[in-house]
Design a protein around this motif. Sequence first.
Motif, mmCIF file in Angstrom:
data_model
loop_
_atom_site.group_PDB
_atom_site.id
_atom_site.type_symbol
_atom_site.label_atom_id
_atom_site.label_comp_id
_atom_site.label_asym_id
_atom_site.label_seq_id
_atom_site.Cartn_x
_atom_site.Cartn_y
_atom_site.Cartn_z
ATOM 1 N N SER A 276 0.834 -1.202 0.000
ATOM 2 C CA SER A 276 0.000 0.000 0.000
ATOM 3 C C SER A 276 0.868 1.250 0.000
ATOM 4 C CB SER A 276 -0.916 -0.005 1.234
ATOM 5 O OG SER A 276 -1.774 -1.124 1.232
ATOM 6 N N PRO A 277 1.111 1.855 -1.166
ATOM 7 C CA PRO A 277 1.901 3.085 -1.217
ATOM 8 C C PRO A 277 1.099 4.307 -0.793
ATOM 9 C CG PRO A 277 1.940 1.879 -3.320
ATOM 10 C CD PRO A 277 0.815 1.337 -2.508
ATOM 11 N N GLY A 278 1.808 5.280 -0.209
ATOM 12 C CA GLY A 278 1.253 6.605 0.009
ATOM 13 C C GLY A 278 1.522 7.464 -1.215
ATOM 14 N N ALA A 279 1.936 8.717 -0.983
ATOM 15 C CA ALA A 279 2.150 9.656 -2.088
ATOM 16 C C ALA A 279 3.304 9.182 -2.966
ATOM 17 C CB ALA A 279 2.435 11.047 -1.537
ATOM 18 N N LEU A 280 2.979 8.866 -4.184
ATOM 19 C CA LEU A 280 3.909 8.204 -5.102
ATOM 20 C C LEU A 280 3.866 8.919 -6.445
ATOM 21 C CD1 LEU A 280 5.607 5.619 -6.005
ATOM 22 C CD2 LEU A 280 3.391 4.611 -6.568
ATOM 23 N N GLU A 281 5.022 9.372 -6.913
ATOM 24 C CA GLU A 281 5.059 10.101 -8.192
ATOM 25 C C GLU A 281 5.317 9.144 -9.350
ATOM 26 O OE1 GLU A 281 6.772 14.181 -10.224
ATOM 27 O OE2 GLU A 281 7.769 13.399 -8.426
ATOM 28 N N THR A 282 4.252 8.821 -10.069
ATOM 29 C CA THR A 282 4.326 8.048 -11.311
ATOM 30 C C THR A 282 3.391 8.762 -12.291
ATOM 31 O OG1 THR A 282 2.507 6.592 -10.629
ATOM 32 C CG2 THR A 282 4.751 5.877 -10.078
ATOM 33 N N GLU A 283 2.782 8.028 -13.198
ATOM 34 C CA GLU A 283 1.756 8.623 -14.070
ATOM 35 C C GLU A 283 0.410 8.731 -13.350
ATOM 36 O OE1 GLU A 283 1.471 6.207 -17.543
ATOM 37 O OE2 GLU A 283 3.266 7.046 -18.479
ATOM 38 N N PHE A 284 0.356 8.320 -12.080
ATOM 39 C CA PHE A 284 -0.898 8.227 -11.338
ATOM 40 C C PHE A 284 -1.703 9.524 -11.395
ATOM 41 C CE2 PHE A 284 -3.315 8.767 -7.401
ATOM 42 C CZ PHE A 284 -4.056 7.607 -7.348
ATOM 43 N N SER A 285 -1.082 10.639 -10.983
ATOM 44 C CA SER A 285 -1.824 11.903 -10.946
ATOM 45 C C SER A 285 -2.117 12.435 -12.342
ATOM 46 C CB SER A 285 -1.051 12.942 -10.134
ATOM 47 O OG SER A 285 -1.076 12.595 -8.757
ATOM 48 N N LEU A 286 -1.220 12.179 -13.281
ATOM 49 C CA LEU A 286 -1.461 12.599 -14.661
ATOM 50 C C LEU A 286 -2.694 11.899 -15.227
ATOM 51 C CD1 LEU A 286 -0.183 14.456 -16.824
ATOM 52 C CD2 LEU A 286 1.012 12.435 -17.683
ATOM 53 N N VAL A 287 -2.841 10.624 -14.901
ATOM 54 C CA VAL A 287 -4.033 9.877 -15.327
ATOM 55 C C VAL A 287 -5.263 10.395 -14.596
ATOM 56 C CG1 VAL A 287 -5.147 7.608 -15.316
ATOM 57 C CG2 VAL A 287 -2.738 7.813 -15.964
ATOM 58 N N ARG A 288 -5.120 10.603 -13.274
ATOM 59 C CA ARG A 288 -6.261 11.083 -12.484
ATOM 60 C C ARG A 288 -6.807 12.397 -13.039
ATOM 61 N NH1 ARG A 288 -6.368 11.010 -6.057
ATOM 62 N NH2 ARG A 288 -8.278 9.818 -6.332
ATOM 63 N N PHE A 289 -5.891 13.294 -13.458
ATOM 64 C CA PHE A 289 -6.310 14.604 -13.966
ATOM 65 C C PHE A 289 -6.379 14.640 -15.489
ATOM 66 C CE2 PHE A 289 -4.390 15.762 -9.760
ATOM 67 C CZ PHE A 289 -5.592 16.113 -9.151
ATOM 68 N N LYS A 290 -6.448 13.444 -16.081
ATOM 69 C CA LYS A 290 -6.716 13.309 -17.520
ATOM 70 C C LYS A 290 -5.731 14.102 -18.385
ATOM 71 C CE LYS A 290 -11.565 12.231 -16.713
ATOM 72 N NZ LYS A 290 -11.456 12.121 -15.248
ATOM 73 N N GLY A 291 -4.444 13.986 -18.027
ATOM 74 C CA GLY A 291 -3.396 14.575 -18.837
ATOM 75 C C GLY A 291 -3.007 15.993 -18.470
ATOM 76 N N ASP A 292 -3.614 16.583 -17.436
ATOM 77 C CA ASP A 292 -3.282 17.947 -17.022
ATOM 78 C C ASP A 292 -1.985 17.915 -16.210
ATOM 79 O OD1 ASP A 292 -3.086 20.464 -15.703
ATOM 80 O OD2 ASP A 292 -5.256 20.743 -15.828
ATOM 81 N N GLN A 293 -0.861 18.201 -16.881
ATOM 82 C CA GLN A 293 0.452 18.087 -16.250
ATOM 83 C C GLN A 293 0.616 19.060 -15.083
ATOM 84 O OE1 GLN A 293 3.063 15.751 -17.435
ATOM 85 N NE2 GLN A 293 3.553 16.205 -15.288
ATOM 86 N N GLN A 294 0.054 20.259 -15.206
ATOM 87 C CA GLN A 294 0.195 21.259 -14.141
ATOM 88 C C GLN A 294 -0.473 20.780 -12.856
ATOM 89 O OE1 GLN A 294 -1.324 25.150 -15.138
ATOM 90 N NE2 GLN A 294 -0.591 26.096 -13.245
ATOM 91 N N LYS A 295 -1.688 20.267 -12.967
ATOM 92 C CA LYS A 295 -2.377 19.735 -11.796
ATOM 93 C C LYS A 295 -1.624 18.556 -11.199
ATOM 94 C CE LYS A 295 -7.280 20.925 -12.353
ATOM 95 N NZ LYS A 295 -8.648 20.371 -12.490
#
Length: 252
Positions: free
Chosen positions: A182-201
């Motif tokens: 169970s990872p916590g805050a992890l920098e992968t493509e996770f947030s990019l996918v969550r925000f549908k490609g919005d790199q700034q978010k």
Amino acid sequence: MKQKIAFITGATAGIGLETAKILAENQFKLILTGRRKERLDQLKTDLEKEGTQVITLCFDVRNKAEVEQALAALPEEWKKVDVLINNAGLAAGLDPVHQAAIDDWETMIDTNVKGLLYMSRIVSNWMIEQQSGQIINISSIAGIESYPNGSVYCATKHAVNAISKAMRIELAPHNIKVGTISPGALETEFSLVRFKGDQQKADQVYEGFTPLNARDIAESIYFVLSRPAHVNIADILIMPTAQGSARDIFRK
């Protein structure tokens, strides 16, 4: 000594990609899946240059027919899987329940829960035939603590934990280990996918602190796999040093 076979879903990026690399370094044969054929092909080429035997399967874990067809087509000797890593998963959207897109809910449920079940249903039977094996399900801190605007994502990861606990009981008589990472805050493509490609978010999620990276989790997966036969690591929760809980991150 038999060379072990590891089956990794979602191997084209992030945790799946780094896990494939670290298992290749440790002489595993690999079955790698993903939806992006070009990335799968490149990964296969790269790993085979280092002497690793690799089979790639391009399909979507959400599609039960695709899962069944792809796995059935594997050569019999490759069905003697020692390790299944159910890594394919995602978050979609970050909205309150009364505003969230239903399509996002269905994507998360179909991938994170149903996809894991489709894979486990088939591969666990292969393991039962050989009376050995190990399944690692990639969960999240979101499976332990729910947070606002993440209701359905958190629900899917709570489901992963519940399924894993039941699987561990059900499969123990067959000498099959089951655990979760169970990872916590992890920098992968996770947030990019969550925000549908919005790199700034996506970038804003990781501002002001050092998050985990995919290699951190891959190394933990290998640690779990490298324990003696009588040892099963049931669950590991991993957070960056700056993180205290699912919601609390110290940012400089």
